[in-house]
Scaffold this motif. Structure first.
Motif, PDB file in Angstrom:
ATOM      1  N   LEU A  71     -79.348  46.865 -63.665  1.00 24.79           N
ATOM      2  CA  LEU A  71     -79.381  45.663 -64.615  1.00 24.79           C
ATOM      3  C   LEU A  71     -80.083  45.982 -65.770  1.00 24.79           C
ATOM      4  N   ALA A  72     -79.749  45.362 -66.995  1.00 20.96           N
ATOM      5  CA  ALA A  72     -80.426  45.191 -68.175  1.00 20.96           C
ATOM      6  C   ALA A  72     -81.247  43.883 -68.445  1.00 20.96           C
ATOM      7  N   ALA A  73     -82.144  44.011 -69.481  1.00 19.44           N
ATOM      8  CA  ALA A  73     -83.192  42.707 -69.622  1.00 19.44           C
ATOM      9  C   ALA A  73     -82.322  41.548 -69.672  1.00 19.44           C
ATOM     10  N   ALA A  74     -81.298  41.527 -70.651  1.00 18.03           N
ATOM     11  CA  ALA A  74     -80.532  40.390 -70.971  1.00 18.03           C
ATOM     12  C   ALA A  74     -79.687  40.023 -69.708  1.00 18.03           C
ATOM     13  N   ASP A  75     -79.517  40.677 -68.474  1.00 12.86           N
ATOM     14  CA  ASP A  75     -78.747  40.308 -67.424  1.00 12.86           C
ATOM     15  C   ASP A  75     -79.365  39.131 -66.723  1.00 12.86           C
ATOM     16  N   LEU A  76     -80.763  39.124 -66.831  1.00 12.34           N
ATOM     17  CA  LEU A  76     -81.859  38.408 -66.237  1.00 12.34           C
ATOM     18  C   LEU A  76     -81.461  36.768 -66.683  1.00 12.34           C
ATOM     19  N   ARG A  77     -80.878  36.632 -67.977  1.00  7.66           N
ATOM     20  CA  ARG A  77     -80.641  35.307 -68.567  1.00  7.66           C
ATOM     21  C   ARG A  77     -79.419  34.885 -68.351  1.00  7.66           C
ATOM     22  N   ASN A  78     -78.483  35.568 -67.657  1.00  2.20           N
ATOM     23  CA  ASN A  78     -77.133  35.174 -67.206  1.00  2.20           C
ATOM     24  C   ASN A  78     -77.324  34.122 -65.818  1.00  2.20           C
ATOM     25  N   VAL A  79     -76.751  33.030 -66.057  1.00  3.66           N
ATOM     26  CA  VAL A  79     -77.038  32.033 -64.951  1.00  3.66           C
ATOM     27  C   VAL A  79     -76.465  32.649 -63.616  1.00  3.66           C
ATOM     28  N   THR A  80     -75.160  32.979 -63.556  1.00  3.57           N
ATOM     29  CA  THR A  80     -74.404  33.612 -62.549  1.00  3.57           C
ATOM     30  C   THR A  80     -75.419  34.637 -61.660  1.00  3.57           C
ATOM     31  N   ILE A  81     -75.656  35.699 -62.755  1.00  3.32           N
ATOM     32  CA  ILE A  81     -76.525  36.841 -62.233  1.00  3.32           C
ATOM     33  C   ILE A  81     -77.935  36.523 -61.365  1.00  3.32           C
ATOM     34  N   SER A  82     -78.346  35.362 -62.667  1.00  4.16           N
ATOM     35  CA  SER A  82     -79.934  35.143 -62.000  1.00  4.16           C
ATOM     36  C   SER A  82     -79.713  34.241 -60.524  1.00  4.16           C
ATOM     37  N   SER A  83     -78.699  33.553 -60.411  1.00  2.00           N
ATOM     38  CA  SER A  83     -78.564  32.877 -59.147  1.00  2.00           C
ATOM     39  C   SER A  83     -78.246  33.979 -57.956  1.00  2.00           C
ATOM     40  N   ARG A  84     -77.750  35.130 -58.362  1.00  2.00           N
ATOM     41  CA  ARG A  84     -77.229  35.969 -57.140  1.00  2.00           C
ATOM     42  C   ARG A  84     -78.559  36.842 -56.957  1.00  2.00           C
ATOM     43  N   ASP A  87     -87.428  29.176 -69.369  1.00  3.31           N
ATOM     44  CA  ASP A  87     -87.789  27.724 -69.596  1.00  3.31           C
ATOM     45  C   ASP A  87     -87.599  26.845 -68.231  1.00  3.31           C
ATOM     46  N   TYR A  88     -87.673  25.480 -68.357  1.00  7.82           N
ATOM     47  CA  TYR A  88     -87.996  24.785 -67.149  1.00  7.82           C
ATOM     48  C   TYR A  88     -86.451  24.787 -66.363  1.00  7.82           C
ATOM     49  N   GLN A  89     -85.772  24.547 -67.216  1.00  7.09           N
ATOM     50  CA  GLN A  89     -84.123  24.657 -66.714  1.00  7.09           C
ATOM     51  C   GLN A  89     -84.000  25.869 -65.900  1.00  7.09           C
ATOM     52  N   GLU A  90     -84.092  27.144 -66.407  1.00  3.99           N
ATOM     53  CA  GLU A  90     -83.847  28.443 -65.856  1.00  3.99           C
ATOM     54  C   GLU A  90     -84.688  28.657 -64.665  1.00  3.99           C
ATOM     55  N   ARG A  91     -85.986  28.168 -64.682  1.00  5.94           N
ATOM     56  CA  ARG A  91     -86.894  28.500 -63.474  1.00  5.94           C
ATOM     57  C   ARG A  91     -86.405  27.351 -62.415  1.00  5.94           C
ATOM     58  N   PHE A  92     -85.908  26.300 -62.734  1.00  2.00           N
ATOM     59  CA  PHE A  92     -85.632  25.018 -61.691  1.00  2.00           C
ATOM     60  C   PHE A  92     -84.206  25.835 -61.065  1.00  2.00           C
ATOM     61  N   GLN A  93     -83.467  26.362 -61.953  1.00  4.69           N
ATOM     62  CA  GLN A  93     -82.074  26.729 -61.411  1.00  4.69           C
ATOM     63  C   GLN A  93     -82.283  27.805 -60.493  1.00  4.69           C
ATOM     64  N   PHE A  94     -83.173  28.751 -60.696  1.00  5.20           N
ATOM     65  CA  PHE A  94     -83.584  29.972 -59.727  1.00  5.20           C
ATOM     66  C   PHE A  94     -83.957  29.561 -58.514  1.00  5.20           C
ATOM     67  N   ILE A  95     -84.929  28.569 -58.653  1.00  5.49           N
ATOM     68  CA  ILE A  95     -85.564  28.291 -57.473  1.00  5.49           C
ATOM     69  C   ILE A  95     -84.497  27.435 -56.519  1.00  5.49           C
ATOM     70  N   GLU A  96     -83.744  26.641 -57.237  1.00  7.48           N
ATOM     71  CA  GLU A  96     -82.829  25.957 -56.594  1.00  7.48           C
ATOM     72  C   GLU A  96     -81.702  26.743 -55.564  1.00  7.48           C
ATOM     73  N   ALA A  97     -81.362  27.595 -56.404  1.00 10.29           N
ATOM     74  CA  ALA A  97     -80.365  28.672 -55.800  1.00 10.29           C
ATOM     75  C   ALA A  97     -81.070  29.525 -54.520  1.00 10.29           C
ATOM     76  N   TYR A  98     -82.365  29.892 -54.879  1.00 10.02           N
ATOM     77  CA  TYR A  98     -83.123  30.371 -53.875  1.00 10.02           C
ATOM     78  C   TYR A  98     -83.221  29.787 -52.452  1.00 10.02           C
ATOM     79  N   MET A  99     -83.484  28.348 -52.848  1.00 11.43           N
ATOM     80  CA  MET A  99     -83.881  27.428 -51.691  1.00 11.43           C
ATOM     81  C   MET A  99     -82.382  27.016 -51.030  1.00 11.43           C
TER      82      MET A  99
END
Length: 363
Positions: free
Chosen positions: A134-147, A278-290
């Motif tokens: 992955l590249a740095a920019a990939d971490l901001r992709n919602v789909t990739i971040s959820s994976r 930001d808050y939304q990105e962090r929230f979405q990541f943790i929601e996908a994690y849980m």
């Protein structure tokens, strides 16, 4: 660059001078022997000595190379590729190499990550995964971040068959002591190492208010340690040097902090705090994690509880890598400004600490 033999390998790949370069040349000679032996067992490689070795950027603990053999016989139809890892100097300060090898082998047993193909005195040869880093920019992709979040939950639940006591606090205490022992005295004052040593017990006690759920953590989940298969979109987490049991909130916090880095830029040591999720990105990541481990919906309250814990553990992520930076600055021959990187992480540590906790008698 194509290498026809050990002499050519050494002279063309490492043209620098000095003890670090000479030592790496010697280790690459060992790597060549291991690669020659490995390829000699493959019928589809016509000439085991005719190999291509390419340095890969972005590694800050080891020297990493891609290797392939250009002359092959049918029916393979592709290029044999492997990854060569030359262990960096002074790594025994950070982890036990045998522990890391055990982790690597256990991961292979569990179907995680690449296979171990060969070992030599201070390095190894690994399977080259059919995936892109992955590249740095990939971490901001919602789909990739959820994976990534779902894969991290799977990682945390792996059965490593080891004692599950967290290593974070012992590791940081050890690194503080080593920094006080081997770093210049001017750094002691600049980074307030004596104060940090004194307040660690109090800081650890402050964290006891959290649930502190423990799992097997990667502890270095930057984008360069994540690979994705472009066809299946499966995510693989690689490089387990720092992996250990720890609070899962620390691992997630560290991943968020790594979103501020781009180790393939012109200034790889510089962090951009404006890129912290930001808050939304962090929230979405943790929601996908849980949700990855439950068929039921996850309440906002549960996500926010873990998010609060994660935000607090960003403090320890900054301190962890700040200490790593100043220790690395004392011995590493990798082209990376460890000291300036450490300054940024120390500053973030002090900033976050001032907003989270007050330690009596400490600044």
């Amino acid at each position: 660059m194509i290498m026809a033999g050990p002499a050519n390998l050494l002279s063309r790949l490492n043209s620098g001078s000095g003890n670090g370069s000479s030592r790496r040349e010697w280790l690459l000679g060992e790597a060549y022997v291991a690669l020659h032996t490995l390829a000699g067992s493959w019928a589809d490689v016509l000439d085991a000595k005719n190999l291509v070795l390419k340095p890969l950027k972005g590694a800050m603990t080891n020297h990493v190379y891609e290797c392939h053999w250009p002359q092959e016989a049918p029916p393979h139809g592709g290029v044999r590729r492997v990854l060569v890892r030359i262990y960096g100097d002074g790594c025994d300060l950070f982890f036990r190499r045998e522990d890391e090898i055990c982790t690597f082998e256990r991961m292979s047993q569990l179907g995680q990550g690449p296979r171990l193909l060969a070992r030599f005195s201070n390095g190894r040869v690994e399977e080259f995964l059919n995936a892109r880093t992955l590249a740095a920019a990939d971490l901001r992709n919602v789909t990739i971040s959820s994976r990534i979040a779902m894969k991290l939950r799977e990682f945390h639940n792996l059965d490593m068959r080891w004692p599950q006591a967290p290593k974070l606090w012992d590791r940081i205490q050890f690194w503080v002591n080593k920094a006080l022992e081997i770093c210049p005295s001017s750094w002691h004052e600049e980074f307030q190492l004596d104060n940090i040593k004194k307040e660690l017990t109090q800081i650890q006690a402050w964290f006891s208010k959290f649930k502190g759920i423990v799992g097997f953590c990667h502890n270095d989940l930057q984008y360069g340690n994540i690979m994705m298969n472009e066809t299946t979109e499966d995510v693989t987490i690689i490089d387990y040097e720092y992996a250990s049991y720890n609070p899962i909130a620390f691992d997630i916090a560290n991943h968020f902090c790594e979103m501020t880095a781009d180790y393939h830029s012109e200034t790889p040591h510089k962090l951009d705090n404006s890129k912290y999720p930001d808050y939304q990105e962090r929230f979405q990541f943790i929601e996908a994690y849980m949700m990855s481990s439950s068929a039921l919906s996850i309440s906002t309250l549960r996500v926010e509880e873990l998010l609060e814990e994660v935000e607090s553990y960003s403090l320890m992520s900054h301190l962890h890598w700040a200490l790593w930076g100043i220790l690395s600055a004392t011995f590493s021959d990798i082209d990376f400004d460890y000291l300036e990187y450490a300054r940024q992480r120390f500053q973030s540590y002090f900033n976050v600490k001032s907003s989270l906790i007050q330690i009596d008698g400490c600044t």
